[in-house]
Design an enzyme around this catalytic site. Structure first.
Site, short mmCIF file in Angstrom:
data_model
loop_
_atom_site.label_atom_id
_atom_site.label_comp_id
_atom_site.label_asym_id
_atom_site.label_seq_id
_atom_site.Cartn_x
_atom_site.Cartn_y
_atom_site.Cartn_z
N HIS A 186 51.51 41.67 46.41
CA HIS A 186 50.33 40.79 46.45
C HIS A 186 49.12 41.49 45.82
O HIS A 186 48.48 42.34 46.45
CB HIS A 186 50.01 40.41 47.90
N GLU A 243 46.30 40.14 45.21
CA GLU A 243 45.06 39.50 45.65
C GLU A 243 44.44 40.14 46.88
O GLU A 243 43.28 39.89 47.21
CB GLU A 243 45.28 38.00 45.90
N CYS A 277 55.07 37.22 44.52
CA CYS A 277 55.97 37.28 45.68
C CYS A 277 56.95 36.10 45.67
O CYS A 277 57.87 36.08 44.87
CB CYS A 277 55.16 37.38 46.97
#
Length: 512
Positions: free
Chosen positions: A170, A172, A80
């Protein structure tokens, strides 16, 4: 030598999730603030990840690093903001999006590669950004897009010694379906990590390192009966044996029978631990105090006084052992400086200067779930490893208002009934934390032909991953009715039980 990944934190709320995902791939990693200097040529360093950020790369004072200095040595992955930073730094364009892009999207892989492969294409990813990369730098290759953004993944093909990748989403977070697969691709295929960082390896290396550092030195350590201090003490004990002196203080604010139970467990583990009964001292100093923060500070100061008195009896100790874990360390060195103090007992405490002891923190790079895995590897009983978290100030912050031995006794009895019932109904392991709270509220009740005017107990149980956020546990009504009935019948002084259905945020897990 343990290989590692560095995560440079630009202030994203998701940075710890990146670290957790990397650790789940059995690769050791550290989070450091983006402005902290590090040796990119460190032989143990295998790669660097740049986190997201609430900032825009186009702001005058946007956080930045020199990417060129890193890719001379190791591969780099920008997530990002990290991707936008790389794109801008190498001559690309980053502009304000027409609308804030937040939420689910489908990634379309345009070029199969080591990072985003055929398993990724068409899967859901999670967007959270107000800027977008609108033009890649010269020599950069597009790897993927979504329906709403033209550049979702890219890599640098300028012939640098190490790979350079950026993704606009993202990986994660839970909502990115193949996020952990993407991160594993980076770790294993691009950084060529071996993925062998396991609890067993951690135990072996930590014991060896403690032996090497301490030699024949002596350590003194306060133990709480909790997971962190117990695992830390067991590691130290395996390295130096009885040169570790543990001190377990009964502050009068522990759970029912906890003092005896914990000391018995420590004896089973062959730890050299001394129990200190200081109940009366804590009660006398807390008498009449109702302010939650002042109660915490009284407890903290009294504990230090008791611990120092005991520590001074051990003239040989040159180290102080502590069960500090990684979230404590991260919060104390955040991107924007030390975290705001929500409650004083949550923050990493310093050593009293008068003790002149060096600090030994064998768990300072582990998350809570990793501490538990290490504990099981060490042979610590599962009943202790999987205990619910318990606040440092103990029952003092579950008794609203002033503290007395009588109120502690009431709460211990009610709490023990609740916790045992959770275990009996196989609900204990389904909740992250549970306990009873004694309210400074009396209400009218009727027992038999008698009118009563007694205290109220609130039951609290939450589900969570790490305590940062929590939802109230949806316990069965029949179970709550059974617990309420048992507490009211068996604990004289309580005639009303309520259940807390508040989540965190906006509430906290503890009431004080």
């Amino acid at each position: 030598m343990t290989e590692k990944i560095l995560i440079l934190d630009f202030g994203s709320q998701y940075t710890q999730l990146i670290a957790r995902a990397v650790r789940e791939a059995n690769v050791f990693c550290e989070i450091i603030p983006f402005q902290q200097e590090f040796d990119a040529g460190d032989a143990a360093l295998k790669g660097v990840i740049l986190s997201g950020s609430p900032c825009s790369v186009n702001e005058d004072h946007a956080p930045t690093i020199d990417v060129n200095k890193i890719i001379k040595y190791v591969p780099i992955l920008g997530i990002c903001y990290g991707a936008q930073l790389m794109a801008k730094q190498f001559g690309g364009r980053v502009d304000k999006s027409n609308k804030r892009e937040y939420g689910r999207a489908k990634i379309i892989v345009t070029t199969q590669n080591e990072l985003v492969d055929e398993q990724i294409s068409g899967t859901q990813v999670w967007m959270s950004h107000s800027d977008s990369i609108t033009a890649l730098p010269p020599g950069f290759e597009l790897l993927g897009r979504t329906e709403s953004i033209p550049i979702a993944a890219f890599r640098n093909t300028l012939g640098n010694a190490n790979a350079q990748y950026g993704i606009q989403f993202h990986p994660e977070v839970y909502h990115t379906a193949q996020g952990k697969h993407i991160l594993r691709n980076f770790l294993l295929n691009i950084c060529h990590c071996s993925g062998d960082w396991t609890p067993a390896l951690f135990v072996q290396e930590t014991i060896e390192n403690i032996k090497k550092e301490l030699g024949n030195s002596h350590v003194i350590m306060a133990l709480s009966g909790g997971v962190d201090s117990t695992v830390a003490a067991t590691l130290i004990h395996k390295a130096i044996g009885n040169n570790l002196q543990g001190i377990f203080v009964d502050n009068g604010l522990l759970r029912k029978d906890e003092y005896e139970q914990v000391l018995n467990t420590y004896r089973q583990l062959a730890l050299n631990v001394k129990g200190v009964d200081a109940k009366d001292l804590f009660y006398s100093r807390l008498k009449g105090e109702q302010d939650p923060e002042k109660k915490r500070k009284i407890i903290g100061k009294t504990f230090i006084d008791v611990f120092q008195d005991e520590a001074q009896k051990n003239k040989e100790a040159t180290y102080l052992g502590q069960g500090t874990i990684y979230p404590d360390v991260i919060e104390s060195v955040s991107v924007h400086g030390p975290s705001v103090t929500i409650k004083s007992h949550h923050n990493v405490g310093g050593l009293p200067a008068s003790m002149h002891l060096k600090l030994l923190e064998p768990l300072r790079f582990l998350f809570k779930d990793e501490v538990r895995k290490v504990g099981l590897e060490l042979g610590i009983p599962e009943s202790m490893i999987h205990r619910h978290p318990f606040p440092g100030p103990g029952l003092a912050i579950r008794i609203l208002g002033d503290i007395s031995a009588e109120k502690v006794h009431l709460l211990q009895l009610a709490d023990a009934i609740f916790i045992q019932a959770l275990k009996d109904h196989q609900l204990y392991d389904k909740t992250w934390q549970a306990g009873a709270i004694l309210l400074p509220v009396k209400s009218v009740g009727v027992m038999g032909d008698e009118r009563t005017y007694e205290f109220t107990i609130a039951l609290r149980a939450v589900t969570s991953v790490d305590g940062m956020t929590a939802d109230w546990a949806h316990l069965p009504y029949d179970f709550l009715a059974e617990v309420s009935n048992k507490i009211i019948n068996e604990v004289r002084g309580i005639n009303r039980v309520v259940y807390d259905i508040s989540s965190k945020p906006p509430a906290t897990i503890e009431w004080e």
